[in-house]
Structure formats: C-alpha cells, structure tokens
Design a protein around this motif. Structure first.
Motif, PDB file in Angstrom:
ATOM      1  N   GLN A 172       7.198  -7.818   0.356  1.00 30.76           N
ATOM      2  CA  GLN A 172       7.737  -6.971   1.430  1.00 30.76           C
ATOM      3  C   GLN A 172       7.213  -5.547   1.353  1.00 30.76           C
ATOM      4  O   GLN A 172       7.341  -4.786   2.302  1.00 30.76           O
ATOM      5  CB  GLN A 172       9.259  -6.971   1.350  1.00 30.76           C
ATOM      6  N   ARG A 173       6.678  -5.194   0.219  1.00 34.10           N
ATOM      7  CA  ARG A 173       6.165  -3.830   0.094  1.00 34.10           C
ATOM      8  C   ARG A 173       4.860  -3.860  -0.697  1.00 34.10           C
ATOM      9  O   ARG A 173       4.801  -4.464  -1.765  1.00 34.10           O
ATOM     10  CB  ARG A 173       7.190  -2.966  -0.637  1.00 34.10           C
ATOM     11  N   MET A 202       5.807  -5.333   7.152  1.00 32.97           N
ATOM     12  CA  MET A 202       5.714  -5.049   5.721  1.00 32.97           C
ATOM     13  C   MET A 202       5.573  -3.551   5.476  1.00 32.97           C
ATOM     14  O   MET A 202       4.924  -2.854   6.252  1.00 32.97           O
ATOM     15  CB  MET A 202       4.504  -5.796   5.145  1.00 32.97           C
ATOM     16  N   ASP A 203       6.193  -3.056   4.408  1.00 37.23           N
ATOM     17  CA  ASP A 203       6.077  -1.641   4.053  1.00 37.23           C
ATOM     18  C   ASP A 203       4.739  -1.369   3.374  1.00 37.23           C
ATOM     19  O   ASP A 203       4.318  -2.146   2.518  1.00 37.23           O
ATOM     20  CB  ASP A 203       7.145  -1.261   3.023  1.00 37.23           C
ATOM     21  N   ILE A 205       2.848   1.657   1.117  1.00 34.71           N
ATOM     22  CA  ILE A 205       2.915   2.955   0.461  1.00 34.71           C
ATOM     23  C   ILE A 205       1.503   3.320   0.046  1.00 34.71           C
ATOM     24  O   ILE A 205       0.795   2.517  -0.567  1.00 34.71           O
ATOM     25  CB  ILE A 205       3.811   2.886  -0.780  1.00 34.71           C
ATOM     26  N   SER A 227       6.988   2.598  -7.275  1.00 36.98           N
ATOM     27  CA  SER A 227       7.087   2.495  -5.811  1.00 36.98           C
ATOM     28  C   SER A 227       7.974   1.333  -5.384  1.00 36.98           C
ATOM     29  O   SER A 227       8.389   1.248  -4.237  1.00 36.98           O
ATOM     30  CB  SER A 227       5.701   2.281  -5.216  1.00 36.98           C
ATOM     31  N   ALA A 229       6.900  -1.630  -5.106  1.00 39.38           N
ATOM     32  CA  ALA A 229       6.082  -2.635  -4.435  1.00 39.38           C
ATOM     33  C   ALA A 229       5.815  -3.830  -5.354  1.00 39.38           C
ATOM     34  O   ALA A 229       5.915  -3.714  -6.582  1.00 39.38           O
ATOM     35  CB  ALA A 229       4.762  -2.021  -3.995  1.00 39.38           C
TER      36      ALA A 229
END
Lengths: 327, 327
Positions: A172-173, A202-203, A205, A227, A229
């Motif tokens: 998801q990240r 989806m995130d 970063i 993070s 992730a």
DNA sequence: CTGAAAGCGCTAACAC
DNA sequence: GTGTTAGCGCTTTCAG
C-alpha cells in the motif's frame, strides 16, 4: 611522410596522390595501385588535421555521458563507437561527472573537432543544449528536447507493471529513491510512478538521493524503514543494490519484509535475491542514437526524429511475496 | 568565424588575435580583453584542425580497451579522461571488441590525430605495439613490453594469499578458468597461480574460456564439477559470477560444496554469497597511466617507466568454509 | 585521367 | 607589445 614525398617517388603529381586516398574511383587503377604501394612502403598515413582544414570535416563524433562507471552507459557507448567506426568516424568520449558545467565545457571544446554529438542523459539545461545543437547536430538519449533527434526510454510501461504487481501482492505504500535532480529520466520515472500509483490508490513517498550510487542506496535504508513503506523502487539498479546491501546488514529480509525494484536491468541476476527491475535496453538506445546521428550527418539535415523505447517489468525474486503484516 | 574576422573588428592584426588564444601573457591585458570581448560576441571557437596543422599538435589522446562493457575498464577510462581533461587533452575511446586486428585498425586510424595512446590490456602482438609506439608514444596497462611506459597489476600477491587461504581450508585441487588467449593478465594469473599452487602442493586444472563473460562462466560449470576440484579461481569477477549462477542453478552450495574466487574486485559485495576476489584497482591504474602518458608528452621523451600495482586477496563469503568431504 | 595552383585558418619567426 | 610574412599538408576547381 607527406603526399608530396609519395608524389615524387611515384612520379605523379600531388593531386593524384590525394585522389588515391579520397576518390580513387576517378583514377586509373594502375596508378592507384602504384601509388598505394609506395605509400604502403613508406608507412604513410593521411594527416587528419590537414584534411580537416581543407574539407571542413573531421570524421569525428563525440559521445558524452554523466558517468561512464555507471553500468547503464558502457553498453550504449560501445554500440555508438562500433556503429560510428563502421562509418569511418572516430569517437571522443566525454564524462561530465554528473555536473552540468563540466558537460558544457566538454561539449564546447569538443565541438571544434567533431561533426556531431550523442548526449546521453545530459545534465545540461535545455537552452545550452539548443545552443550547442546550432553549432553541431546533437542526438539526445533520455532527454526530450523538441526539434532535436532523441532516443527516449519510456519507463511508464515498466512502472505500470511494477505497481500492478505490487498492488496485487497487497502493498500500500512504496518509497521512490530519486536520481539526480537534472535527470530527465528521473523526472519521467517519478511521473510514471505517480500516475500508476495514483490509479492503484497506492501511497508514494519520495526520498531524494542525488548521485546514484550503491552507497547512497545503503544510506537511504533508515529513511525507507521509517517511512512505513513495504516496497521500494530505486532510480536504478546500482541504488537498488545498495538498498539491498543496507537491508541485509540490518537483517531485514528481502522480499519477506521489504520488496525492492530497480531500473535499467544492468545487473541481470547478479544480486541476491535476484533483483526485479524495469528494463532499459541501453545497448539498443546506443544503436538507435548512433544510427540517427549518422543519418543526420549523411543527409546534412537536422532530423527531429523521436524514437521511443518501451520498458517492461523484469520479474525476479525481490518482489516474490506479499508484504508481511506489521502494526 | 575566423581569426581574421575578429582581427578586423577589433582593429588588430591576425597574429594578435592568435596570441590572445595561445599566449595571452605576451600581450597587453587591455588588448587581450578587447579581443576576447569581440570573440565572445561572435561566438568564436578556434579551429582545431588549423591549429593542429600549424603546430603539429592535436591536443588529443586515445584510450583503447578490449571491451568497455567489462566492468574493469570504465573506472580506468574515467580516470584517464578526467586527468587528460585537466591538462587540456580531449580523449578518443576505442573498443576493440577483444580482437587484435580491430585494435590495430583503431590505433592506426587514431594515430593521425592523437598525441599518444593508453592501451589497456591490448590484444595486439608485441611487434605491432612497438611499431605503433614509434609513431606515437604509448602507455600500456597490463602488458609488459620492454622500453614502453606501462602500468602493471601484479596478481602474484593476491594469488599467493588465495592459495594460502584455500590450502589452510584443506582444498587440494583448484580449477582456473582462463581469460582471452591474447591477454597478458591471463598469462600472469596462470603463472602466479601455478607458482603458488606448486609450493603449496596443490593441483591446478586449467579450463580455457576465451572471452570473459558471465555466460562463459555458467557454461564452464559442468567441466568444473567433473574435474573433482573443490575450488575455482576465475579470470575475472564477471566469469566468477557466471560460475556462481550456474552452480546455484544446479543447487550446489557456495562455499559449502565449492569455493569461488574472482579477480579485479569489480562487483564489491554485489553477489551472493559475496565474492572473494583478488583486488585490481583499475581506477588507480588509469590514474597512473594517464599521469605517465602526460609526463611523456610534456617532456617529449619516451620514458620506459614500469609501475607495478600489487594485489591482495579480498576475503568474502565464497571462501568461508572448508571443502565438504566427497568420495 | 592527370597536373597546376590556390587556399582552408592558424601559428611562428622575424621585424618594427 | 604588435604587425608581416610564410607556410603546415591536404583538397579542389580548373585546364589540358
């Protein structure tokens, strides 16, 4: 050893000798043979400078890269050199060390003795690229400047597949480790990633890295971990490799606890676990770029051909399993 | 845009303009400034060919390698280019694709427009190297020709340590995977290995590979296995990497069932298990070679300096354990 | 098919 | 400190 010497020894005029080396088809084969023989015996080689001065053509091109030690470039350079060689061109190599001003210096100085340039992943701003192109035709690799010849590796195909794959696994990240700020490829990759991630919900970063190196990747590990992730996509395989080494030092298993994806496919299966990556075909890009530049030189006309090379995801072990549940 | 144009516009003679660009210290600073300004405005760049014709100097050198895609060479080329650049030289790159005749062609053609050569791991025979050196000074890397400048990476230190290490672990038979037949480095490595193995009472089996590539390494695996050896030393890390990948495909554990050692230290810890290797310092060799060539060009005298770079064993995981007893 | 002559743009004595 | 004068070695009209 000059044309004059040969002329005397062969009992012909300077012009005849000159023609033997530039337009032998205009001459009596017997004369050509005789002159050739004398020249051979004396170990004569034409004086490039004199010829260039007289004709205005050098028979040289230059290929400029930000870092020849980055494994993306050698295959490209190799093909450019091979292709140019077959056409009778000699090839200068410039390494800008990732700095725009050095690139400007190099190209400026080289422009006095080359017919044209292949600029691979140039760090120069568009204005200076345009100015240079006015002096000598340029073919760009991984840089999109309207009106110039260019060969572009389009990351979107590979990025879409990468995100789809990660999404399917339940990530998801994802962290993106960026490349040099001046890099067009980096911008393309960010963009493609943003687009793909957006439509998958989806995130993303972004961690800024600057010069792509294994060390930079290793140093980014703590940022990646904090993070939250579960996957990281790196600007290139070298950086990805550094990440994996950093992760391994901390005892973090890939892919069980962190998935890793690189770009460029420069390391094949040489990492452990084998690195999932987005293909790049740098040799093919080199071929295309050389071909394009030579076509421009042959015709004498700027062609603003835009060749796009698609990418795809190369699935290997670093993205094999779903993310482990945490928190 | 010529010196003449500038001379007219600046109200000085051609010689003055010429001096502004070649020996400005001889001129009145005010004149220099004025001429510079005019030149700048007109976007003047000196005509390299004309200068070269007049001076007999090109301001170019060439570096020729058998394969720029082999990771040993890029760091070397990079340093040569950087060093030459600082001295005002532009650098040609030649890639001979591992074939001696192409190397001869390249150097021959390039010799018309360079001051000198750095020949890295040349595949050329000694005679042709000597002939070429008569035309233009040559500095050799990894090739020992009496009378020429050369930078040699001496494998014996690393090889001694490698054999001592393997001996300590109890290995009794080792395979050496050779490099190209024309490679001086390969001969040195064989020799150093033979010497070290002899004094340790260890068996050496040589498998001829030709062009060093990952594929060649992978394909050599069956030969390695049937040799009865428990350790392999490869011509370079790329080959070693291929061996490891081939071994892994067959489910053979490294180092438990087979120890692997590479040469050149080009892959750092990027393999799995991390590859034990013999250092090579190609960047340092590039520095030394460039330095030497530039010194020769500066002084105008051939120097037959012989720089030897020692090697050592870089211990990593592929030689961690004693050989498993078989038979 | 071959020769004579001019000149590419720059540098380098040599004067002034 | 600056100008004048020859070429550097080759290609290229133009004649023949």
């Amino acid at each position: 050893m000059t044309i004059g010497d040969i002329a005397d020894l062969a009992g012909v005029s300077r012009s005849t000798v000159s023609r033997v080396f530039s337009r032998p088809e205009l001459l009596n084969p017997a004369t050509v043979a005789r002159v050739r023989q004398v020249a051979e015996r004396l170990g004569y080689v034409v004086n490039h400078a004199a010829r260039a001065l007289s004709t205005g053509r050098f028979g040289n091109i230059a290929v400029v890269v930000p870092d020849i030690a980055n494994p993306f470039f050698p295959p490209l350079v190799r093909r450019v050199q091979a292709r140019a060689d077959r056409e009778g061109y000699a090839v200068f190599l410039g390494d800008s060390d990732e700095v725009a001003d050095r690139e400007a210096d190099l190209t400026q100085r080289l422009s006095a003795q080359v017919e044209g340039f292949v600029l691979a992943s140039p760090r120069l701003d568009e204005d200076r690229i345009r100015e240079l192109d006015i002096q000598r035709p340029i073919v760009l690799v991984n840089r999109d400047v309207e009106g110039l010849g260019r060969v572009l590796i389009d990351p979107s195909g590979g990025m879409d597949e990468a995100i789809a794959h990660l999404d399917r696994l339940g990530h998801q990240r994802v962290v993106y480790l960026s490349g040099p700020a001046e890099s067009w490829s980096d911008q393309q990759r960010r963009q493609a990633l943003a687009t793909a991630a957006h439509s998958a919900g989806m995130d993303v970063i972004i961690l800024e890295l600057g010069r792509p190196s294994s060390e930079a990747g290793r140093d980014a590990v703590s940022g990646i971990l904090s993070s939250g992730a579960t996957a990281v996509i790196a600007f290139d395989d070298v950086v990805a490799q550094g990440v994996m080494s950093g992760l391994s030092l901390r005892g973090i298993d890939v892919p069980a606890r962190m998935s890793v994806i690189g770009c460029d496919d420069t390391l094949a299966s040489g990492t452990h676990p084998a690195l999932t990556t987005i293909s790049a075909a740098s040799a093919a890009a080199g071929d295309a770029a050389a071909e394009l530049l030579l076509a421009i030189l042959r015709s004498g006309e700027r062609e603003s051909t835009r060749i796009v090379i698609p990418t795809h995801l190369v699935l290997r072990a670093t993205t094999d399993v779903a993310p482990q549940q945490t928190g």
